[in-house]
Write a protein that holds these residues in place. Sequence first.
Motif: not given
Length: 110
Positions: A19-23, A71-74
Amino acid sequence: QVQLVESGGGLVQAGGSLRLSCAVSGSVFTFNAFDWYRQAAGKQRELVATITGGRTNYADSVKGRFTISIDKNTVYLQMNSLKPEDTAVYYCHLLISNTWGQGTQVIVSS
């Protein structure tokens, strides 16, 4: 300036998941339109997934295996049933400001 910070890349065996995340930080006025791209060695950058107003679209090569979400800021890219041909640097992209993340490496071993 808007900033995208990616994480979650790594080495995984074929058939596995990442799972990649982008904040996202900064002045974001429209937080509903993002892309994920990838670029394999020796190839051009290609569009993998988009999300706009809650609707999603995927490249044929990843349909049924990848999921983009917010989801929120990500912004996330869930990658399942990974194949060696998924090996690439993956980039998060914010459409409204044409802002790119730094990229995160995904390596899928056979």
